[in-house]
Design a protein around this motif. Structure first.
Motif, PDB file in Angstrom:
ATOM      1  N   LYS A 280      -7.893  11.409  -5.540  1.00 61.72           N
ATOM      2  CA  LYS A 280      -8.595  10.227  -6.044  1.00 61.72           C
ATOM      3  C   LYS A 280      -8.579   9.075  -5.033  1.00 61.72           C
ATOM      4  CE  LYS A 280      -4.653   8.481  -8.562  1.00 61.72           C
ATOM      5  NZ  LYS A 280      -4.035   8.202  -9.809  1.00 61.72           N
ATOM      6  N   ASP A 281      -7.608   9.084  -4.118  1.00 60.63           N
ATOM      7  CA  ASP A 281      -7.523   8.034  -3.096  1.00 60.63           C
ATOM      8  C   ASP A 281      -8.541   8.218  -1.976  1.00 60.63           C
ATOM      9  OD1 ASP A 281      -5.381   6.556  -4.182  1.00 60.63           O
ATOM     10  OD2 ASP A 281      -3.961   8.021  -3.400  1.00 60.63           O
ATOM     11  N   LEU A 282      -9.111   9.405  -1.851  1.00 63.95           N
ATOM     12  CA  LEU A 282     -10.041   9.660  -0.756  1.00 63.95           C
ATOM     13  C   LEU A 282     -11.264   8.746  -0.804  1.00 63.95           C
ATOM     14  CD1 LEU A 282      -9.846  13.548  -0.502  1.00 63.95           C
ATOM     15  CD2 LEU A 282      -8.737  11.842   0.963  1.00 63.95           C
ATOM     16  N   LYS A 283     -11.567   8.203  -1.979  1.00 66.64           N
ATOM     17  CA  LYS A 283     -12.700   7.286  -2.084  1.00 66.64           C
ATOM     18  C   LYS A 283     -12.412   5.964  -1.366  1.00 66.64           C
ATOM     19  CE  LYS A 283     -11.268   5.616  -6.611  1.00 66.64           C
ATOM     20  NZ  LYS A 283     -11.595   5.567  -8.019  1.00 66.64           N
ATOM     21  N   TYR A 284     -11.160   5.721  -1.015  1.00 68.77           N
ATOM     22  CA  TYR A 284     -10.776   4.498  -0.314  1.00 68.77           C
ATOM     23  C   TYR A 284     -10.643   4.700   1.191  1.00 68.77           C
ATOM     24  CZ  TYR A 284      -9.678   2.922  -5.024  1.00 68.77           C
ATOM     25  OH  TYR A 284      -9.757   2.597  -6.342  1.00 68.77           O
ATOM     26  N   LYS A 285     -11.218   5.769   1.711  1.00 67.67           N
ATOM     27  CA  LYS A 285     -11.062   6.101   3.125  1.00 67.67           C
ATOM     28  C   LYS A 285     -11.496   4.949   4.037  1.00 67.67           C
ATOM     29  CE  LYS A 285     -12.004   9.754   6.434  1.00 67.67           C
ATOM     30  NZ  LYS A 285     -12.521  11.084   6.641  1.00 67.67           N
ATOM     31  N   LYS A 286     -12.589   4.285   3.708  1.00 68.14           N
ATOM     32  CA  LYS A 286     -13.063   3.176   4.540  1.00 68.14           C
ATOM     33  C   LYS A 286     -12.056   2.024   4.549  1.00 68.14           C
ATOM     34  CE  LYS A 286     -17.994   3.986   4.302  1.00 68.14           C
ATOM     35  NZ  LYS A 286     -19.315   3.478   3.902  1.00 68.14           N
ATOM     36  N   GLU A 287     -11.484   1.713   3.382  1.00 61.14           N
ATOM     37  CA  GLU A 287     -10.496   0.640   3.305  1.00 61.14           C
ATOM     38  C   GLU A 287      -9.245   1.002   4.107  1.00 61.14           C
ATOM     39  OE1 GLU A 287     -12.190   1.778   0.711  1.00 61.14           O
ATOM     40  OE2 GLU A 287     -13.181   0.028  -0.140  1.00 61.14           O
ATOM     41  N   TYR A 288      -8.803   2.263   4.007  1.00 59.00           N
ATOM     42  CA  TYR A 288      -7.627   2.705   4.753  1.00 59.00           C
ATOM     43  C   TYR A 288      -7.905   2.691   6.252  1.00 59.00           C
ATOM     44  CZ  TYR A 288      -5.737   4.332   0.261  1.00 59.00           C
ATOM     45  OH  TYR A 288      -5.271   4.400  -1.021  1.00 59.00           O
TER      46      TYR A 288
ATOM     47  N   MET B 196       0.852  -1.169   0.000  1.00 61.28           N
ATOM     48  CA  MET B 196       0.000   0.000   0.000  1.00 61.28           C
ATOM     49  C   MET B 196       0.897   1.231   0.000  1.00 61.28           C
ATOM     50  SD  MET B 196      -2.682   1.443   2.834  1.00 61.28           S
ATOM     51  CE  MET B 196      -3.555  -0.059   2.976  1.00 61.28           C
ATOM     52  N   LYS B 197       0.613   2.158  -0.889  1.00 61.39           N
ATOM     53  CA  LYS B 197       1.432   3.361  -0.896  1.00 61.39           C
ATOM     54  C   LYS B 197       1.123   4.198   0.341  1.00 61.39           C
ATOM     55  CE  LYS B 197      -1.526   6.186  -3.842  1.00 61.39           C
ATOM     56  NZ  LYS B 197      -1.604   6.976  -5.046  1.00 61.39           N
ATOM     57  N   ASP B 198       2.084   5.034   0.728  1.00 65.63           N
ATOM     58  CA  ASP B 198       1.989   5.760   1.991  1.00 65.63           C
ATOM     59  C   ASP B 198       1.146   7.028   1.940  1.00 65.63           C
ATOM     60  OD1 ASP B 198       3.595   3.898   3.213  1.00 65.63           O
ATOM     61  OD2 ASP B 198       5.418   4.994   2.794  1.00 65.63           O
ATOM     62  N   SER B 199       1.073   7.664   0.809  1.00 63.12           N
ATOM     63  CA  SER B 199       0.371   8.947   0.768  1.00 63.12           C
ATOM     64  C   SER B 199      -0.898   8.833  -0.079  1.00 63.12           C
ATOM     65  CB  SER B 199       1.283  10.036   0.200  1.00 63.12           C
ATOM     66  OG  SER B 199       1.709   9.685  -1.102  1.00 63.12           O
ATOM     67  N   CYS B 200      -1.822   9.747   0.171  1.00 63.44           N
ATOM     68  CA  CYS B 200      -3.103   9.760  -0.539  1.00 63.44           C
ATOM     69  C   CYS B 200      -3.239  11.056  -1.316  1.00 63.44           C
ATOM     70  CB  CYS B 200      -4.264   9.677   0.454  1.00 63.44           C
ATOM     71  SG  CYS B 200      -4.324   8.159   1.377  1.00 63.44           S
ATOM     72  N   ASP B 201      -3.768  10.954  -2.511  1.00 68.42           N
ATOM     73  CA  ASP B 201      -4.143  12.152  -3.236  1.00 68.42           C
ATOM     74  C   ASP B 201      -5.670  12.176  -3.332  1.00 68.42           C
ATOM     75  OD1 ASP B 201      -4.720  10.308  -5.256  1.00 68.42           O
ATOM     76  OD2 ASP B 201      -2.821  10.657  -6.271  1.00 68.42           O
TER      77      ASP B 201
END
Length: 81
Positions: free
Chosen positions: A8-16, A1-6
């Protein structure tokens, strides 16, 4: 898993959040934490802090010199080797 979020990654908040919760549960269930700290890492520092705040014994292993913030930590739960 990459360390930083941009953005487009915010849609994966629940998974993170599940990933983060899973790591915290593993630490909570552990008697001790062992970390290799030869190279500075924000995530490792975060998890070490979490472990120490939850009164887990932490052994930090390093090759040359530990970071000064760890040397200055007076917690009886922290050991540097």
């Amino acid at each position: 898993m990459k360390d930083s979020c941009d953005k487009k990654d915010l849609k994966y908040k629940k998974e993170y959040s599940k990933y983060s919760t899973g790591i915290h549960k593993l630490i909570d269930q552990s008697d001790a934490v062992v970390a290799e700290i030869s190279h500075p890492s924000i995530m490792t520092g975060f998890l070490l802090n979490y472990s120490l705040r939850h009164r887990k014994h932490v052994l930090c292993l390093y090759q040359k010199n530990p970071h000064r913030i760890l040397v200055g930590d007076l917690s009886r739960f922290l050991r540097l080797k």
